[in-house]
Enzyme design. Structure first.
Site, mmCIF file in Angstrom:
data_model
loop_
_atom_site.group_PDB
_atom_site.id
_atom_site.type_symbol
_atom_site.label_atom_id
_atom_site.label_comp_id
_atom_site.label_asym_id
_atom_site.label_seq_id
_atom_site.Cartn_x
_atom_site.Cartn_y
_atom_site.Cartn_z
ATOM 1 N N HIS A 1 -1.378 20.775 5.250
ATOM 2 C CA HIS A 1 -0.215 21.342 5.923
ATOM 3 C C HIS A 1 -0.546 22.640 6.644
ATOM 4 O O HIS A 1 -1.502 23.343 6.298
ATOM 5 C CB HIS A 1 0.907 21.563 4.915
ATOM 6 C CG HIS A 1 1.491 20.279 4.416
ATOM 7 N ND1 HIS A 1 2.542 20.239 3.551
ATOM 8 C CD2 HIS A 1 1.178 18.985 4.670
ATOM 9 C CE1 HIS A 1 2.858 18.985 3.287
ATOM 10 N NE2 HIS A 1 2.028 18.203 3.960
ATOM 11 N N GLU B 1 0.946 25.571 6.723
ATOM 12 C CA GLU B 1 0.988 26.769 5.885
ATOM 13 C C GLU B 1 -0.277 26.879 5.052
ATOM 14 O O GLU B 1 -0.858 27.958 4.929
ATOM 15 C CB GLU B 1 2.193 26.737 4.929
ATOM 16 C CG GLU B 1 3.531 26.510 5.580
ATOM 17 C CD GLU B 1 3.983 25.061 5.533
ATOM 18 O OE1 GLU B 1 5.122 24.813 5.152
ATOM 19 O OE2 GLU B 1 3.175 24.171 5.886
ATOM 20 N N CYS C 1 7.190 22.335 2.023
ATOM 21 C CA CYS C 1 7.252 21.422 0.881
ATOM 22 C C CYS C 1 7.026 22.229 -0.406
ATOM 23 O O CYS C 1 6.625 23.398 -0.363
ATOM 24 C CB CYS C 1 6.211 20.323 1.027
ATOM 25 S SG CYS C 1 4.511 20.847 0.736
ATOM 26 N N CYS D 1 3.465 23.719 -0.680
ATOM 27 C CA CYS D 1 3.229 24.868 0.198
ATOM 28 C C CYS D 1 4.023 26.084 -0.267
ATOM 29 O O CYS D 1 3.538 27.213 -0.136
ATOM 30 C CB CYS D 1 3.551 24.520 1.646
ATOM 31 S SG CYS D 1 2.290 23.451 2.397
#
Length: 163
Positions: free
Chosen positions: A79, A81, A117, A120
């Site tokens: 992801h 992040e 999410c 993250c």
């Protein structure tokens, strides 16, 4: 001349970072900023050396009709992040702000209402990032106080309350 405010300035940069994403479902761009200095950037894509979904031409989660937010372990991507956090020194992230933009890869439109999410969120908390700013429209965004909204209001406890 109307000068762009700082939040939208950094969100614009996150939107440009988003253009490097290789995900076929949603493209994300993230920028970590502290004291008006960009610490790092990240976008969602396969780990270095592995083929991206955009290279393969298919997404495993899409192929199996897996709803958004579920079965992340099947996703090829790291992801945005997480990628931004991986390359930044922790001491520079403490008290920093993470700016994030999400776009639909099919038409490039902004996707409003997105959030990090649960995995993250944990990375952001441990990195010491204090604020997350997420773009909803070209000028509107949400500001998340990480400690108040993700630490004090620990929604992960609700998932396990039946045990």
């Amino acid at each position: 001349m109307i000068r762009r405010d700082k939040e939208n300035y950094y969100l614009d940069i996150a939107g440009t970072v988003c253009e490097r994403s290789t995900c076929l479902r949603k493209t994300y761009g993230a920028v970590i900023v502290k004291n008006d200095t960009i610490i790092s950037t990240g976008y969602n894509g396969a780990p270095r050396g592995r083929q991206n979904c955009s290279d393969l031409g298919w997404c495993l989660r899409e192929k199996h009709h897996i709803p958004s937010g579920e079965r992340y372990e099947l996703c090829r991507s790291v992801h945005a992040e997480a990628n931004a956090i991986i390359v930044a020194p922790r001491e520079e992230m403490i008290g920093a702000t993470l700016y994030m933009v999400c776009r639909d890869p099919k038409d490039g439109s902004l996707v409003s209402g997105t959030n990090s999410c649960s995995m993250c969120k944990r990375l952001i908390i441990n990195a010491g990032i204090s604020t997350v700013v997420i773009r909803d429209t070209q000028t509107e965004y949400r500001v998340i106080d990480v400690y108040k909204e993700w630490v004090e209001n620990d929604s992960s406890l609700e998932l396990h309350s039946g045990y």
